[in-house]
Every structure is written in C-alpha cells, then in structure tokens.
Write an enzyme that holds these catalytic residues in place. Structure first.
Site, short mmCIF file in Angstrom:
data_model
loop_
_atom_site.label_atom_id
_atom_site.label_comp_id
_atom_site.label_asym_id
_atom_site.label_seq_id
_atom_site.Cartn_x
_atom_site.Cartn_y
_atom_site.Cartn_z
N PRO A 1 0.73 -1.19 -0.11
CA PRO A 1 0.06 0.11 0.03
C PRO A 1 0.75 1.37 0.06
O PRO A 1 1.64 1.45 0.82
CB PRO A 1 -0.71 -0.17 1.24
CG PRO A 1 -0.07 -1.29 2.19
CD PRO A 1 0.67 -2.05 1.31
N THR B 1 0.54 5.68 -0.24
CA THR B 1 -0.11 6.76 -0.28
C THR B 1 0.56 7.81 -1.37
O THR B 1 1.65 7.92 -1.27
CB THR B 1 0.02 7.37 1.07
OG1 THR B 1 -0.82 6.61 1.83
CG2 THR B 1 -0.62 8.99 0.95
N GLN C 1 -6.88 -1.07 0.95
CA GLN C 1 -6.44 -0.94 2.39
C GLN C 1 -7.46 -0.31 3.15
O GLN C 1 -7.93 1.03 2.77
CB GLN C 1 -4.93 -0.39 2.56
CG GLN C 1 -4.72 -0.57 3.95
CD GLN C 1 -3.28 0.12 4.18
OE1 GLN C 1 -3.26 1.29 3.95
NE2 GLN C 1 -2.55 -0.35 4.56
N TYR D 1 -1.38 4.69 13.25
CA TYR D 1 -2.74 5.39 12.63
C TYR D 1 -3.97 4.99 14.05
O TYR D 1 -3.21 4.14 15.03
CB TYR D 1 -3.20 4.91 11.42
CG TYR D 1 -2.35 5.75 10.46
CD1 TYR D 1 -2.36 7.31 10.47
CD2 TYR D 1 -1.44 5.12 9.62
CE1 TYR D 1 -1.35 7.87 9.55
CE2 TYR D 1 -0.62 5.70 8.75
CZ TYR D 1 -0.45 7.12 8.87
OH TYR D 1 0.28 7.68 7.93
N GLY E 1 11.75 -2.69 2.47
CA GLY E 1 12.90 -2.40 1.83
C GLY E 1 13.63 -3.44 1.38
O GLY E 1 14.85 -3.57 1.17
N ARG F 1 8.49 0.82 -2.67
CA ARG F 1 9.17 1.90 -3.68
C ARG F 1 9.42 1.21 -4.91
O ARG F 1 9.46 2.02 -6.16
CB ARG F 1 10.27 2.30 -3.18
CG ARG F 1 10.05 3.72 -1.86
CD ARG F 1 11.23 3.85 -1.02
NE ARG F 1 11.28 2.84 0.06
CZ ARG F 1 12.02 2.85 1.18
NH1 ARG F 1 12.54 4.07 1.35
NH2 ARG F 1 12.07 1.82 1.91
C1 8OZ Z 1 3.12 8.02 3.67
C2 8OZ Z 1 2.51 9.20 3.69
C3 8OZ Z 1 1.31 9.24 4.30
C4 8OZ Z 1 0.67 8.29 4.62
C5 8OZ Z 1 1.42 4.46 5.82
C6 8OZ Z 1 -0.54 5.44 4.80
O1 8OZ Z 1 2.53 4.94 6.02
C7 8OZ Z 1 0.52 5.67 5.03
C8 8OZ Z 1 1.32 6.89 4.69
C9 8OZ Z 1 2.48 6.91 4.29
O2 8OZ Z 1 0.81 3.79 6.39
#
Ligand code: 8OZ
Length: 361
Positions: free
Chosen positions: A23, A25, A97, A178, A298, A320
């Site tokens: 996933p 963003t 997700q 989160y 990574g 990436r």
């Molecule tokens: C990078 C920038 C913003 C959100 C995550 C949803 O790390 C993210 C996210 C990553 O799970």
C-alpha cells in the site's frame, strides 16, 4: 524450494506469484475520489501477485492527508470499480486498505473543522500534508467507549463498499501509528475502562473491527497490516513490550482465519532492526498465525527470494520498487535493471512520477 514466482492460495484468493504491491499513499485522489490516472496506475501494476491499494479512509473523519481516496461514498465505489475492473481485465488481484488515521490529522481536513479522534487527548509529534502545506497535526479528542460501536460500523460499511466496488478483499490498516495502533500501544493509549490498560483491553478494538470486516467480506478475503517496531518518524513511541503485545494480538486474531498477515519489520521505510529497538522473535509470531505471512520493508530482489526460499515468509510486499517499476515482476524474473525512483513525485501532483515510469520493451 519455493520461489517468489510460484503461485499461492491465500484464504479465498489464488495469486499467480508471491510478489505483492505494498500500500502506497500518493495523494492524487482529488476530493477523495479515484480518477482515470488511478485506474491507469493500478492497471500498469496488475502483474503483481496481489495489489494492496493505498490507504483509503473509511469515513470523512478517517482522513489525515490531502487528496487520499475514500471507500465510503457511492462516487468512490463507482470510481474504484473502474480500478478493479481494469486490474482484473489485466489478470491481477487487488484488495483495498481500510484506513483510519485517528489523531494523525488536521482540523482543516475534517468535516466542519472537527478535532481528530483517537484513543487519547494527547497530540502526536507529527506533521501532515494539508492544502496549506505541511502542518503539525491537531490536538485529538479521545473517543468515548460508547462511540466505538459506531466506529466499528464505519469499518463494516467501508468493507461492504469495497465488495460493491469489486475488490478481491480488504486489508485492515493497524500499523504506522494510525488509529488502531493508537489503541494498541501503551505509549499512546492512556485510557481507563475496557479499551485501555491491560494488553487484552488494548487489542480489543482491533479484534472487534476485524471481526466486523470478516463478517462483511469473509475472513478468507481479509488481511491485516501491523508494524510492531515503527515510530514513523517519532509519531509514537514503541510499546513497552511489543513481543507480548503483538503475541497477544496474533493469538486473538488466529481463530478468525484471516487470509494473511502483513508485517512491517522494523521502522517503516527505514531499518528492519532499528538501533535501540527490541529484537523481536518474528518466527514465534508467525508460528501463532495460521494464514499466509507477508513481510515488508525495503526488501530487494535477493532478499525477497531468500525469504521465500528459506520459508521465512509466504509473500514479500514491495513498495518503492513498484512505484518506479510497473512491470516489477518481469524485471525481478529477468533480473533486469530497475528504474530509479523520482522521490520528489511521491505525494501529490499529476501523471509525472505516477503513470509515466516505463515498462521494459
Ligand atoms: C506516507 C505518507 C502518508 C501516509 C502509511 C498511509 O504509512 C501511510 C502513509 C505513508 O501507512
């Protein structure tokens, strides 16, 4: 010896290989709705054994960054349907997700300028990306216990929307500091009552959310993402006993029969064994989980091959590398050169650094 290119069945899903698109963003869903570029981006990457979409907010209050997509409204369902149809037509599999940022948000991103919600009233040491640029996150409001059933219903609703949009399943985002992790860790969760204090209380919300989601889409189409050792740039300190905490969580999840566990090893986007962090016994965690084990953070080609060959993992998620290489599976198979990442085009913007990375001729 098992190879990254061997097919695998995880829960109800048959995957053509074990290379997963993590996933990611990308902040290009203006107004929270995917668009034609989103469809093209995922279509280009459909040779992954499994695509996990970027985190998608389950409700307006679940949003924490500008222009991330949601999965709760009819317009979002219709737009995601274009994505799933394109990926399926190209032979791929895709899960979405389900994301609630909790306190990693800013009042300017939330309905009527509301305060973000969390397990706590304490502000995170973090910044987020808003229409006015990077700003410190806002002070949150701790959810009352009697608001949690409604929160769980929001996850259920989002899971139902995901099925209406044609996804093959969902991943519950319980990582990267989160909302669900804000309930999990004793470094953040300062509640009393049924959802704070003991480990059993701190894992409760995640298990209730996962149960509701499984109820809606089936456990064989549900995965979960965890990150026991990430601070995500100092947004949250580690739990005082991650081995015990995550061991208890996995013991509670095991009977549900989830398709997969997606485990971020170490600091998200950083070291898999961060300096000063405890050394986790991942093998013990894995032993307690009956579904497929997906690892992330990574990994390169050789490390991914090795992890699957030696049985450390069933699947390897690449982030990436999938951004800059839409045909990553073919490139890994042929040991071909990889495109370089345009790091300044990760978040926001248009087609550049999004859908213009070339595939091999
Ligand atoms: C990078 C920038 C913003 C959100 C995550 C949803 O790390 C993210 C996210 C990553 O799970």
């Amino acid at each position: 010896m098992t190879s990254l290119f061997d097919p695998i069945r995880i829960g109800d899903l048959s995957l053509s290989n074990r290379i997963v698109m993590a996933p990611l963003t990308r902040n290009r869903a203006t107004g929270g709705v995917p668009n034609a570029m989103t469809t093209e981006y995922y279509r280009q990457r459909a040779s992954a054994g499994l695509i996990i979409t970027e985190g998608s907010q389950i409700s307006p209050m679940a949003m924490g960054y500008l222009d991330t997509p949601g999965i709760y409204s009819p317009a979002q369902v219709a737009a995601w349907r274009e994505v799933t149809e394109a990926v399926h037509a190209a032979g791929g599999r895709i899960v979405i997700q389900l994301w609630h940022v909790g306190r990693i948000s800013h009042t300017s991103l939330l309905p009527d300028g509301a305060a973000p919600v969390s397990s706590t009233n304490q502000r995170a040491n973090a910044h987020t990306f808003t229409a006015a640029g990077f700003l410190p996150v806002s002070e949150p409001r701790a959810l009352h216990d009697d608001e949690l059933p409604d929160l769980i219903e929001q996850y259920r609703h989002a899971a139902r929307c995901a099925m209406q949009a044609g996804f093959d399943g969902v991943e519950v985002h319980a990582a990267n500091t989160y909302l669900l992790e804000q309930f999990l860790r004793d470094s953040v969760n300062d509640r009393t009552g049924s959802y704070g204090g003991s480990i059993a209380n701190r894992v409760r919300l995640i298990v209730e959310v996962v149960r509701a989601v499984c109820d809606e889409v089936g456990a064989g189409r549900t995965g979960i993402r965890l990150s026991p050792l990430t601070t995500f740039g100092g947004s949250a300190a580690l739990d005082s006993d991650p081995q015990a905490l995550y061991g208890c969580l996995i013991d509670a999840l095991a009977p549900l029969g989830l398709a997969y566990m997606h485990l971020i090893e170490g600091e998200t986007g950083g070291a898999r064994q961060p300096e000063g962090a405890p050394v986790l016994d991942y093998a013990a965690l894995r032993q307690a989980f009956p579904g497929a084990w997906m690892i992330n953070n990574g990994y390169d080609r050789d490390e991914g091959f090795e992890a699957v060959a030696c049985g450390k993992a069933d699947l390897v998620a690449y982030g990436r590398l999938f951004i800059s290489n839409p045909d990553l599976v073919r490139r890994l198979r042929e040991d071909a050169a990889l495109n370089a990442l345009q790091a300044d085009k990760l978040y926001g913007g248009g087609a550049e650094g999004y859908i213009d990375y070339p595939a091999l001729a």
